[in-house]
Design an enzyme around this catalytic site. Structure first.
Site, PDB file in Angstrom:
ATOM      1  N   ASP A 277       0.814  -1.048   0.081  1.00  0.00           N
ATOM      2  CA  ASP A 277      -0.005   0.092  -0.014  1.00  0.00           C
ATOM      3  C   ASP A 277       0.946   1.224   0.069  1.00  0.00           C
ATOM      4  OD1 ASP A 277      -3.208   0.331   0.985  1.00  0.00           O
ATOM      5  OD2 ASP A 277      -2.140   2.088   1.067  1.00  0.00           O
TER       6      ASP A 277
ATOM      7  N   ASP B 130       3.895   2.100  -4.334  1.00  0.00           N
ATOM      8  CA  ASP B 130       3.064   2.628  -5.251  1.00  0.00           C
ATOM      9  C   ASP B 130       2.721   1.443  -6.328  1.00  0.00           C
ATOM     10  OD1 ASP B 130       1.657   3.653  -7.252  1.00  0.00           O
ATOM     11  OD2 ASP B 130       2.687   5.934  -6.834  1.00  0.00           O
ATOM     12  N   VAL B 131       1.539   1.038  -6.487  1.00  0.00           N
ATOM     13  CA  VAL B 131       1.461  -0.228  -7.376  1.00  0.00           C
ATOM     14  C   VAL B 131       1.582   0.498  -8.919  1.00  0.00           C
ATOM     15  CG1 VAL B 131      -0.039  -1.530  -6.177  1.00  0.00           C
ATOM     16  CG2 VAL B 131      -1.074   0.248  -7.665  1.00  0.00           C
TER      17      VAL B 131
ATOM     18  N   ASN C 128      -6.100  -5.148  -5.775  1.00  0.00           N
ATOM     19  CA  ASN C 128      -7.158  -4.391  -5.108  1.00  0.00           C
ATOM     20  C   ASN C 128      -7.039  -3.037  -4.859  1.00  0.00           C
ATOM     21  OD1 ASN C 128      -9.761  -3.995  -2.998  1.00  0.00           O
ATOM     22  ND2 ASN C 128      -8.094  -3.344  -1.837  1.00  0.00           N
TER      23      ASN C 128
ATOM     24  N   SER D 270     -18.716  -0.015 -11.847  1.00  0.00           N
ATOM     25  CA  SER D 270     -18.488   0.891 -12.704  1.00  0.00           C
ATOM     26  C   SER D 270     -17.736   0.417 -14.047  1.00  0.00           C
ATOM     27  CB  SER D 270     -17.931   2.038 -12.172  1.00  0.00           C
ATOM     28  OG  SER D 270     -18.500   2.466 -11.289  1.00  0.00           O
TER      29      SER D 270
ATOM     30  N   TYR E 276     -12.346   6.528 -14.211  1.00  0.00           N
ATOM     31  CA  TYR E 276     -12.572   5.410 -13.607  1.00  0.00           C
ATOM     32  C   TYR E 276     -12.987   4.383 -14.053  1.00  0.00           C
ATOM     33  CZ  TYR E 276     -13.755   2.821  -9.029  1.00  0.00           C
ATOM     34  OH  TYR E 276     -13.773   1.827  -8.040  1.00  0.00           O
TER      35      TYR E 276
ATOM     36  N   LYS F  13     -11.692   0.544 -14.880  1.00  0.00           N
ATOM     37  CA  LYS F  13     -12.429  -0.581 -14.356  1.00  0.00           C
ATOM     38  C   LYS F  13     -12.849  -1.551 -15.440  1.00  0.00           C
ATOM     39  CE  LYS F  13     -11.879  -0.012  -9.740  1.00  0.00           C
ATOM     40  NZ  LYS F  13     -10.925  -0.903  -8.972  1.00  0.00           N
TER      41      LYS F  13
ATOM     42  N   THR G 125     -16.315   2.485   2.798  1.00  0.00           N
ATOM     43  CA  THR G 125     -14.908   2.689   2.924  1.00  0.00           C
ATOM     44  C   THR G 125     -14.505   3.888   2.734  1.00  0.00           C
ATOM     45  OG1 THR G 125     -14.142   2.378   0.721  1.00  0.00           O
ATOM     46  CG2 THR G 125     -14.878   0.280   1.641  1.00  0.00           C
TER      47      THR G 125
HETATM   48  N1  LIG Z   1     -15.704   1.552  -1.779  1.00  0.00           N
HETATM   49  C1  LIG Z   1     -16.521   1.573  -3.005  1.00  0.00           C
HETATM   50  O1  LIG Z   1     -17.525   1.863  -2.938  1.00  0.00           O
HETATM   51  C2  LIG Z   1     -16.191   0.594  -4.191  1.00  0.00           C
HETATM   52  C3  LIG Z   1     -16.781   0.199  -5.186  1.00  0.00           C
HETATM   53  C4  LIG Z   1     -16.396  -0.350  -5.994  1.00  0.00           C
HETATM   54  C5  LIG Z   1     -14.972  -0.829  -6.224  1.00  0.00           C
HETATM   55  N2  LIG Z   1     -14.297  -0.238  -5.125  1.00  0.00           N
HETATM   56  C6  LIG Z   1     -12.812  -0.818  -5.582  1.00  0.00           C
HETATM   57  O2  LIG Z   1     -12.351  -1.396  -4.207  1.00  0.00           O
HETATM   58  C7  LIG Z   1     -10.943  -1.046  -4.049  1.00  0.00           C
HETATM   59  C8  LIG Z   1     -10.550  -1.154  -2.562  1.00  0.00           C
HETATM   60  O3  LIG Z   1     -11.146   0.217  -2.342  1.00  0.00           O
HETATM   61  P1  LIG Z   1     -11.899   0.820  -0.997  1.00  0.00           P
HETATM   62  O4  LIG Z   1     -13.229   1.031  -1.097  1.00  0.00           O
HETATM   63  O5  LIG Z   1     -11.358  -0.250   0.037  1.00  0.00           O
HETATM   64  O6  LIG Z   1     -10.918   2.114  -0.761  1.00  0.00           O
HETATM   65  P2  LIG Z   1      -9.931   2.472   0.249  1.00  0.00           P
HETATM   66  O7  LIG Z   1      -9.585   3.856   0.030  1.00  0.00           O
HETATM   67  O8  LIG Z   1     -10.396   2.098   1.755  1.00  0.00           O
HETATM   68  O9  LIG Z   1      -8.765   1.405   0.009  1.00  0.00           O
HETATM   69  C9  LIG Z   1      -7.937   1.643  -1.156  1.00  0.00           C
HETATM   70  C10 LIG Z   1      -6.414   1.426  -0.743  1.00  0.00           C
HETATM   71  O10 LIG Z   1      -5.630   1.455  -1.926  1.00  0.00           O
HETATM   72  C11 LIG Z   1      -4.439   2.253  -1.565  1.00  0.00           C
HETATM   73  N3  LIG Z   1      -3.852   2.678  -2.738  1.00  0.00           N
HETATM   74  C12 LIG Z   1      -4.325   3.680  -3.591  1.00  0.00           C
HETATM   75  N4  LIG Z   1      -3.437   4.023  -4.693  1.00  0.00           N
HETATM   76  C13 LIG Z   1      -2.376   3.266  -4.254  1.00  0.00           C
HETATM   77  C14 LIG Z   1      -1.165   3.182  -5.013  1.00  0.00           C
HETATM   78  N5  LIG Z   1      -0.985   3.742  -6.245  1.00  0.00           N
HETATM   79  N6  LIG Z   1      -0.505   2.117  -4.654  1.00  0.00           N
HETATM   80  C15 LIG Z   1      -0.856   1.367  -3.337  1.00  0.00           C
HETATM   81  N7  LIG Z   1      -1.817   1.462  -2.885  1.00  0.00           N
HETATM   82  C16 LIG Z   1      -2.686   2.524  -3.197  1.00  0.00           C
HETATM   83  C17 LIG Z   1      -4.888   3.138  -0.531  1.00  0.00           C
HETATM   84  O11 LIG Z   1      -3.739   3.714   0.146  1.00  0.00           O
HETATM   85  C18 LIG Z   1      -6.037   2.228   0.241  1.00  0.00           C
HETATM   86  O12 LIG Z   1      -5.182   1.758   1.491  1.00  0.00           O
HETATM   87  C19 LIG Z   1     -10.524  -0.205  -5.048  1.00  0.00           C
HETATM   88  O13 LIG Z   1      -9.947  -0.871  -6.372  1.00  0.00           O
HETATM   89  C20 LIG Z   1     -11.869   0.272  -5.376  1.00  0.00           C
HETATM   90  O14 LIG Z   1     -11.701   1.266  -6.652  1.00  0.00           O
HETATM   91  C21 LIG Z   1     -14.562   0.678  -4.136  1.00  0.00           C
END
Ligand SMILES: NC(=O)c1ccc[n+]([C@@H]2O[C@H](COP(=O)([O-])OP(=O)(O)OC[C@H]3O[C@@H](n4cnc5c(N)ncnc54)[C@H](O)[C@@H]3O)[C@@H](O)[C@H]2O)c1
Length: 276
Positions: free
Chosen positions: A41, A67-68, A94, A147, A158, A162, A193
């Protein structure tokens, strides 16, 4: 959290974006199942806070600030962890960020930043992990989104990223199935989240609108998405490959057409009897 079962005992897993939200819930579940887990992360503070929240699992947890979107850093982190653990069985790709705007509103830099984390980040992690997964037999689960299944208003970057993650998932499932690696995706609907929280806090009517549109009447908790991810990652899903599983309370089961009762001349009697 106490260990609930040994479903993942002896397994080694990498979870990107595992310091928060869905990824943190996945990591907790894998640790509780006995796995050794590397969380990648870019938020160093969140990694520290997450590690402090699972004191009983310190021996099985590795946290790495990566950073991914940086492929060399991802390669190094995966090679280090697989070397230490002596294997790699599960990858949960993720990490993600949001991105706002219709196409004419998006600057180059913002477009690139969303693609580089949401899409390139999945590619980098899977490319680094696949040689290990092929060697040991294993499973990848990507976190896409509803999405990526259909368009959403002013979320073009986005949604494009996705959508590409979804077809990247299918491509990997086709390419690597015969080599013992299953690849699937979970496509969440709205989840409580930190990625969504500012939106919900800025406009309190949004959560109510979701409640009206989602057949289950509410948004999801991160653990509900983590359960689906961990199922697909587990041996219980041993013949599931190339699947995109919406976990959205039924939101994408609906075309969003208005209720046509009455307009279509359906008798009142039927409405009373339907129980809807
Ligand atoms: N929360 C929602 O409503 C939702 C809906 C659909 C999809 N998602 C997807 O679920 C996944 C997880 O999101 P979440 O809801 O847990 O949000 P979140 O923000 O709680 O978690 C995302 C994590 O990714 C990390 N991150 C972001 N950019 C990064 C990078 N460049 N390198 C390494 N780490 C990085 C952040 O620090 C964070 O810990 C994401 O891919 C998001 O697009 C979320």
């Amino acid at each position: 959290m106490t260990q609930v079962n040994a479903e993942f005992a002896g397994r080694a897993a990498v979870v990107s974006g595992g310091a928060s939200g869905i990824g943190a819930a996945v990591t907790r579940r894998l640790l509780a199942g006995g796995a050794r887990v590397a969380v990648l992360d870019y938020a160093a503070d969140s990694l520290t806070a997450f590690a402090a929240s699972v004191p009983e699992h310190q021996e099985n947890l590795v946290t790495t600030a990566v950073d991914v979107s940086d492929s060399a850093a991802v390669d190094a982190a995966v090679a280090d962890f697989a070397g230490q653990a002596g294997r790699l069985d599960i990858v949960v790709a993720n990490a993600g960020i949001g991105g706002a705007g219709g196409v004419a509103e998006i600057e180059d830099e913002d477009w690139r930043s969303v693609q580089s984390v949401v899409l390139d980040g999945v590619f980098h992690l899977c490319r680094a992990a696949l040689p290990h997964l092929v060697a040991d037999g294993g499973s990848i689960v990507t976190t896409s989104s509803i999405s990526g299944l259909a368009g959403d208003r002013r979320m073009a970057a986005y949604a494009a990223a996705k959508g590409a993650v979804i077809n990247l998932t299918r491509s990997m499932a086709v390419d690597y199935g015969r080599r013992g690696v299953r690849v699937n995706s979970v496509a969440p609907g709205p989840v409580a989240t930190p990625i969504l929280r500012p939106t919900l806090d800025n406009d309190t009517s949004i959560e109510e609108t979701y409640a009206q549109r989602i057949p289950l009447g509410r948004i999801a908790q991160p653990e509900e998405i983590a359960d689906a991810i961990c199922f697909l990652a587990s041996d219980r899903a041993s013949f599931i490959n190339g699947v995109i599983l919406p976990v959205d309370g039924g939101l994408t089961a609906w075309t969003a057409q208005p209720d046509l009762i009455g307009v279509m001349g359906i008798p009142e009697q039927f409405v009373r009897d339907s129980g809807v």
